[in-house]
Design a protein around this motif. Structure first.
Motif, PDB file in Angstrom:
ATOM      1  N   PRO A  49      53.720   0.875  76.558  1.00 38.73           N
ATOM      2  CA  PRO A  49      52.695   1.172  75.547  1.00 38.73           C
ATOM      3  C   PRO A  49      52.401   2.665  75.445  1.00 38.73           C
ATOM      4  O   PRO A  49      52.151   3.189  74.354  1.00 38.73           O
ATOM      5  CB  PRO A  49      51.468   0.405  76.029  1.00 38.73           C
ATOM      6  CG  PRO A  49      51.965  -0.611  76.991  1.00 38.73           C
ATOM      7  CD  PRO A  49      53.231  -0.061  77.561  1.00 38.73           C
ATOM      8  N   VAL A  50      52.456   3.362  76.562  1.00 39.57           N
ATOM      9  CA  VAL A  50      52.175   4.805  76.560  1.00 39.57           C
ATOM     10  C   VAL A  50      53.305   5.561  75.876  1.00 39.57           C
ATOM     11  O   VAL A  50      53.057   6.439  75.048  1.00 39.57           O
ATOM     12  CB  VAL A  50      51.944   5.317  78.005  1.00 39.57           C
ATOM     13  CG1 VAL A  50      51.793   6.825  78.030  1.00 39.57           C
ATOM     14  CG2 VAL A  50      50.725   4.643  78.619  1.00 39.57           C
ATOM     15  N   THR A  51      54.543   5.220  76.198  1.00 46.84           N
ATOM     16  CA  THR A  51      55.661   5.916  75.555  1.00 46.84           C
ATOM     17  C   THR A  51      55.684   5.637  74.055  1.00 46.84           C
ATOM     18  O   THR A  51      56.053   6.503  73.271  1.00 46.84           O
ATOM     19  CB  THR A  51      57.019   5.551  76.188  1.00 46.84           C
ATOM     20  OG1 THR A  51      57.224   4.149  76.117  1.00 46.84           O
ATOM     21  CG2 THR A  51      57.100   6.018  77.632  1.00 46.84           C
ATOM     22  N   GLU A  52      55.262   4.434  73.644  1.00 43.61           N
ATOM     23  CA  GLU A  52      55.211   4.131  72.212  1.00 43.61           C
ATOM     24  C   GLU A  52      54.166   4.985  71.503  1.00 43.61           C
ATOM     25  O   GLU A  52      54.416   5.511  70.416  1.00 43.61           O
ATOM     26  CB  GLU A  52      54.924   2.643  71.997  1.00 43.61           C
ATOM     27  CG  GLU A  52      56.102   1.758  72.336  1.00 43.61           C
ATOM     28  CD  GLU A  52      55.786   0.274  72.250  1.00 43.61           C
ATOM     29  OE1 GLU A  52      54.605  -0.097  72.054  1.00 43.61           O
ATOM     30  OE2 GLU A  52      56.726  -0.522  72.395  1.00 43.61           O
ATOM     31  N   SER A  55      55.503   8.624  71.502  1.00 45.19           N
ATOM     32  CA  SER A  55      56.635   8.766  70.576  1.00 45.19           C
ATOM     33  C   SER A  55      56.162   8.748  69.127  1.00 45.19           C
ATOM     34  O   SER A  55      56.643   9.539  68.301  1.00 45.19           O
ATOM     35  CB  SER A  55      57.649   7.641  70.800  1.00 45.19           C
ATOM     36  OG  SER A  55      58.211   7.740  72.086  1.00 45.19           O
ATOM     37  N   ALA A  56      55.239   7.839  68.818  1.00 43.00           N
ATOM     38  CA  ALA A  56      54.726   7.758  67.444  1.00 43.00           C
ATOM     39  C   ALA A  56      54.011   9.045  67.063  1.00 43.00           C
ATOM     40  O   ALA A  56      54.191   9.565  65.951  1.00 43.00           O
ATOM     41  CB  ALA A  56      53.786   6.561  67.315  1.00 43.00           C
ATOM     42  N   ARG A  57      53.198   9.583  67.972  1.00 41.14           N
ATOM     43  CA  ARG A  57      52.490  10.831  67.667  1.00 41.14           C
ATOM     44  C   ARG A  57      53.467  11.985  67.516  1.00 41.14           C
ATOM     45  O   ARG A  57      53.307  12.845  66.638  1.00 41.14           O
ATOM     46  CB  ARG A  57      51.440  11.141  68.746  1.00 41.14           C
ATOM     47  CG  ARG A  57      50.630  12.366  68.466  1.00 41.14           C
ATOM     48  CD  ARG A  57      49.894  12.260  67.138  1.00 41.14           C
ATOM     49  NE  ARG A  57      49.162  13.483  66.845  1.00 41.14           N
ATOM     50  CZ  ARG A  57      48.763  13.833  65.636  1.00 41.14           C
ATOM     51  NH1 ARG A  57      48.973  13.049  64.611  1.00 41.14           N
ATOM     52  NH2 ARG A  57      48.110  14.963  65.449  1.00 41.14           N
ATOM     53  N   LEU A  58      54.485  12.024  68.343  1.00 38.75           N
ATOM     54  CA  LEU A  58      55.487  13.088  68.255  1.00 38.75           C
ATOM     55  C   LEU A  58      56.216  13.024  66.905  1.00 38.75           C
ATOM     56  O   LEU A  58      56.436  14.060  66.270  1.00 38.75           O
ATOM     57  CB  LEU A  58      56.474  12.983  69.417  1.00 38.75           C
ATOM     58  CG  LEU A  58      57.463  14.117  69.576  1.00 38.75           C
ATOM     59  CD1 LEU A  58      56.755  15.462  69.720  1.00 38.75           C
ATOM     60  CD2 LEU A  58      58.362  13.866  70.775  1.00 38.75           C
ATOM     61  N   GLU A  59      56.543  11.821  66.457  1.00 40.44           N
ATOM     62  CA  GLU A  59      57.186  11.665  65.145  1.00 40.44           C
ATOM     63  C   GLU A  59      56.262  12.148  64.026  1.00 40.44           C
ATOM     64  O   GLU A  59      56.715  12.802  63.082  1.00 40.44           O
ATOM     65  CB  GLU A  59      57.561  10.199  64.907  1.00 40.44           C
ATOM     66  CG  GLU A  59      58.739   9.735  65.728  1.00 40.44           C
ATOM     67  CD  GLU A  59      59.028   8.251  65.527  1.00 40.44           C
ATOM     68  OE1 GLU A  59      58.719   7.721  64.449  1.00 40.44           O
ATOM     69  OE2 GLU A  59      59.564   7.636  66.465  1.00 40.44           O
ATOM     70  N   GLN A  60      54.968  11.827  64.133  1.00 34.92           N
ATOM     71  CA  GLN A  60      54.004  12.275  63.128  1.00 34.92           C
ATOM     72  C   GLN A  60      53.963  13.799  63.062  1.00 34.92           C
ATOM     73  O   GLN A  60      53.967  14.392  61.980  1.00 34.92           O
ATOM     74  CB  GLN A  60      52.603  11.740  63.436  1.00 34.92           C
ATOM     75  CG  GLN A  60      52.460  10.245  63.292  1.00 34.92           C
ATOM     76  CD  GLN A  60      51.132   9.758  63.864  1.00 34.92           C
ATOM     77  OE1 GLN A  60      50.383  10.496  64.492  1.00 34.92           O
ATOM     78  NE2 GLN A  60      50.851   8.474  63.642  1.00 34.92           N
ATOM     79  N   LEU A  61      53.917  14.431  64.226  1.00 32.71           N
ATOM     80  CA  LEU A  61      53.847  15.893  64.273  1.00 32.71           C
ATOM     81  C   LEU A  61      55.120  16.529  63.727  1.00 32.71           C
ATOM     82  O   LEU A  61      55.063  17.528  63.012  1.00 32.71           O
ATOM     83  CB  LEU A  61      53.572  16.362  65.704  1.00 32.71           C
ATOM     84  CG  LEU A  61      52.173  16.041  66.237  1.00 32.71           C
ATOM     85  CD1 LEU A  61      52.110  16.236  67.746  1.00 32.71           C
ATOM     86  CD2 LEU A  61      51.133  16.891  65.544  1.00 32.71           C
TER      87      LEU A  61
END
Length: 116
Positions: A49-52, A55-61
């Motif tokens: 759950p943490v990596t998800e 990862s999602a925030r990194l993609e947004q940025l």
């Protein structure tokens, strides 16, 4: 012995943050800072759950999102001095009650009417 990588993380006490607190606090970080957390997470606990979330925030940025306001050094949500547990005490508890008696001799049933 402390892990030297832990002392360089952009969020203090990262390992102790609940997932909900992590989700809100990574919003103030840059892509490089989120990437550092993701790399650390994958090489240590690797919690899915943490990596998800990371990862999602990194993609947004990387897609153009900007870090939002916030202070990554702010107290964690669970450290705001709130007390835990129930405010109920023996002094504020109601008196115990028991179920009403059923079928006692002094409480005779009433007839249900004429049944023919």
């Amino acid at each position: 012995m402390t892990d030297p990588a832990r002392s360089t993380l952009p969020l203090p006490d990262y390992d102790h943050l609940p997932l909900g607190g992590l989700e809100s606090r990574v919003r103030s970080l840059t892509a490089d800072e989120v990437d550092a957390l993701l790399t650390y997470e994958r090489s240590h606990a690797d919690r899915r759950p943490v990596t998800e979330v990371l990862s999602a925030r990194l993609e947004q940025l990387r897609a153009g999102a900007e870090p939002t306001g916030g202070d990554p050094t702010a107290l964690r949500p669970e450290q705001h001095g709130r007390t835990t547990g129930s405010p109920v005490s023996p002094a504020t508890s109601p008196q115990p009650s028991s179920a009403p008696p059923h079928g006692t001799p002094d409480q005779r049933g009433k007839p249900k009417g004429d049944r023919t």
